[in-house]
Design a protein around this motif. Structure first.
Motif, PDB file in Angstrom:
ATOM      1  N   HIS A 127      30.880  -3.854   9.385  1.00  0.00           N
ATOM      2  CA  HIS A 127      30.928  -2.519   9.994  1.00  0.00           C
ATOM      3  C   HIS A 127      32.374  -2.267  10.396  1.00  0.00           C
ATOM      4  CE1 HIS A 127      29.248   0.892  12.380  1.00  0.00           C
ATOM      5  NE2 HIS A 127      30.300   0.652  13.150  1.00  0.00           N
ATOM      6  N   CYS A 128      33.043  -1.363   9.683  1.00  0.00           N
ATOM      7  CA  CYS A 128      34.479  -1.171   9.896  1.00  0.00           C
ATOM      8  C   CYS A 128      34.800   0.198  10.477  1.00  0.00           C
ATOM      9  CB  CYS A 128      35.225  -1.323   8.581  1.00  0.00           C
ATOM     10  SG  CYS A 128      35.066  -2.956   7.832  1.00  0.00           S
ATOM     11  N   ALA A 154      39.081   0.043   2.756  1.00  0.00           N
ATOM     12  CA  ALA A 154      39.679  -1.157   2.170  1.00  0.00           C
ATOM     13  C   ALA A 154      39.079  -2.419   2.780  1.00  0.00           C
ATOM     14  CB  ALA A 154      41.198  -1.143   2.376  1.00  0.00           C
ATOM     15  N   ASN A 155      38.853  -2.396   4.088  1.00  0.00           N
ATOM     16  CA  ASN A 155      38.262  -3.568   4.753  1.00  0.00           C
ATOM     17  C   ASN A 155      36.825  -3.794   4.306  1.00  0.00           C
ATOM     18  OD1 ASN A 155      40.558  -4.216   6.198  1.00  0.00           O
ATOM     19  ND2 ASN A 155      39.951  -3.100   8.030  1.00  0.00           N
ATOM     20  N   ALA A 156      36.064  -2.719   4.171  1.00  0.00           N
ATOM     21  CA  ALA A 156      34.675  -2.855   3.717  1.00  0.00           C
ATOM     22  C   ALA A 156      34.631  -3.426   2.304  1.00  0.00           C
ATOM     23  CB  ALA A 156      33.980  -1.501   3.770  1.00  0.00           C
ATOM     24  N   LEU A 157      35.483  -2.922   1.437  1.00  0.00           N
ATOM     25  CA  LEU A 157      35.511  -3.428   0.061  1.00  0.00           C
ATOM     26  C   LEU A 157      35.927  -4.892   0.027  1.00  0.00           C
ATOM     27  CD1 LEU A 157      35.233  -2.842  -2.968  1.00  0.00           C
ATOM     28  CD2 LEU A 157      37.667  -2.194  -2.952  1.00  0.00           C
ATOM     29  N   THR A 216      27.191  -8.865   1.670  1.00  0.00           N
ATOM     30  CA  THR A 216      26.282  -8.215   0.722  1.00  0.00           C
ATOM     31  C   THR A 216      26.110  -6.733   1.007  1.00  0.00           C
ATOM     32  OG1 THR A 216      24.380  -8.840   2.086  1.00  0.00           O
ATOM     33  CG2 THR A 216      24.991 -10.343   0.307  1.00  0.00           C
ATOM     34  N   SER A 217      26.552  -6.273   2.154  1.00  0.00           N
ATOM     35  CA  SER A 217      26.444  -4.850   2.465  1.00  0.00           C
ATOM     36  C   SER A 217      27.522  -4.434   3.447  1.00  0.00           C
ATOM     37  CB  SER A 217      25.057  -4.510   3.032  1.00  0.00           C
ATOM     38  OG  SER A 217      24.786  -5.273   4.184  1.00  0.00           O
ATOM     39  N   ALA A 218      27.829  -3.155   3.413  1.00  0.00           N
ATOM     40  CA  ALA A 218      28.818  -2.577   4.326  1.00  0.00           C
ATOM     41  C   ALA A 218      28.280  -1.265   4.863  1.00  0.00           C
ATOM     42  CB  ALA A 218      30.143  -2.341   3.601  1.00  0.00           C
ATOM     43  N   ASP A 219      28.489  -1.034   6.151  1.00  0.00           N
ATOM     44  CA  ASP A 219      28.104   0.232   6.756  1.00  0.00           C
ATOM     45  C   ASP A 219      29.069   1.337   6.322  1.00  0.00           C
ATOM     46  OD1 ASP A 219      26.186  -1.182   8.059  1.00  0.00           O
ATOM     47  OD2 ASP A 219      26.978  -0.867  10.082  1.00  0.00           O
ATOM     48  N   ALA A 220      28.552   2.545   6.224  1.00  0.00           N
ATOM     49  CA  ALA A 220      29.395   3.698   5.920  1.00  0.00           C
ATOM     50  C   ALA A 220      28.754   4.942   6.509  1.00  0.00           C
ATOM     51  CB  ALA A 220      29.568   3.861   4.408  1.00  0.00           C
TER      52      ALA A 220
END
Length: 358
Positions: free
Chosen positions: A193-194, A203-206, A214-218
């Motif tokens: 979670h960035c 960039a941090n999530a990628l 395995t997943s990133a918040d957006a």
């Protein structure tokens, strides 16, 4: 792998001045499903907030394959309330940095560790799958962060979310944090979670996704506290175009515009993937290449996102671009355009730009 967990309805609604109605939230959910988002954090577990029960019911009826997660404090009453509305995943949140433990909570590390395990146990007894979010994970003392991650897994958490709460981490720092946690986990997934306080959220999530998460918040439009969070449009775009994850990018622009309208936001014309002018070009050198082969100066075809190319003839246009434009309009141009004619044409274009949607 969900790749993206949307949190527009939770984190995004924490943006100052932004408040979505129940009808608007349902429209946002429909749009996110059209994009291909598999999990949505629909809000906060609290008896004082009326939307989550309605949204869970809506998703179960209209989007039965969608995973609905619910953010929740490590609080007995909030967990008990969550059990009455049955989210697919209960996302328990707790701080792990000393500054938040001490100055925000007025507690110590042992209290935090005990509260975490007690809360996970309570939620699981009530039949809810549990994810754990570590607030301010990137500022936590490493050994304590790893201890907390191990405790969460031991007590049955299925996912651990690491938050860059004040948005000051770099991609390398995110990689180091994710890598350290992943080493000690045997089955737990890692999410990220960035925040975007230094412009690094996407960039941090990628970086996290490329190094074990395995997943990133957006959030749509990158909505969120202060400078916001990882932009859903940017992250979905790069995962589709560079990683071939099957997001429907044509659904992003209408969803972004709808959200901007109800949130009172303006989408800058040059904003990646959603800006009105991202396929508009006036520079002579680039125009010449675009007339010959659009791939010379476009990262992807505009049709990919439902946009339209617009080549603008203005005072920056060169001889070849002007000639190509005239010939595209059916005019025959013999030889080259000399200096005098070029100056005359540019002077005319300075006050009468010719736009060519190509």
């Amino acid at each position: 792998m969900n790749a993206i967990i949307d949190t527009t309805l939770r984190e995004g609604e924490q943006t100052p001045g932004v408040r979505f109605s129940l009808v608007e939230k349902k429209q946002i959910i429909d749009g996110l499903v059209a994009v291909g988002i598999g999990e949505i954090e629909i809000g906060i577990s609290s008896s004082l907030i009326s939307c989550p029960p309605n949204l869970i019911d809506y998703c179960q009826r209209v989007h039965p394959k969608l995973i609905c997660s619910l953010w929740c404090r490590c609080n007995k009453d909030d967990i008990r309330f969550a059990a009455t509305i049955r989210p697919d995943i209960l996302s328990l949140s707790i701080p792990v940095s000393d500054i938040l433990i001490r100055d925000k909570m007025g507690k110590d590390r042992e209290w935090i560790a005990n509260r975490l395990t007690t809360s996970i146990d309570q939620a699981k007894r009530m039949g809810m799958p549990v994810a754990v979010g570590f607030e301010d994970a990137t500022r936590a003392e490493k050994s304590f962060l790893l201890r907390m991650a191990a405790l969460a897994e031991c007590h049955g958490a299925l996912r651990i979310r690491l938050a860059d709460t004040i948005g000051t981490s770099t991609p390398q720092e995110i990689i180091e944090c994710v890598s350290a946690v992943s080493v000690i986990l045997k089955r737990c997934e890692i999410a990220i979670h960035c925040h975007n306080d230094l412009g690094m959220a996407t960039a941090n999530a990628l970086s996290a996704l490329e190094n074990g998460a395995t997943s990133a918040d957006a959030t749509i439009l990158g909505l969120g506290e202060r400078c916001g969070c990882t932009s859903l449009e940017e992250l979905a775009g790069i995962l589709k175009l560079k990683k071939n994850i099957p997001f429907n990018l044509k659904a992003i622009r209408p969803l972004s515009r709808y959200t901007a309208k109800i949130a009172g936001r303006i989408i800058p014309p040059n904003r990646p993937l959603t800006g009105e002018d991202i396929f508009t070009c006036e520079t002579g050198l680039h125009l010449h290449g675009l007339y010959k082969n659009p791939a010379t100066y476009e990262p992807y075809p505009p049709e990919t996102i439902g946009a339209t190319r617009k080549l603008v003839l203005g005072p920056k246009a060169g001889r070849r671009a002007i000639k190509a434009h005239l010939e595209a309009q059916g005019h025959r141009v013999a030889g080259v355009i000399d200096e005098r004619k070029l100056k005359s044409i540019r002077s005319f274009l300075a006050s009468n730009s010719l736009n060519d949607p190509a």
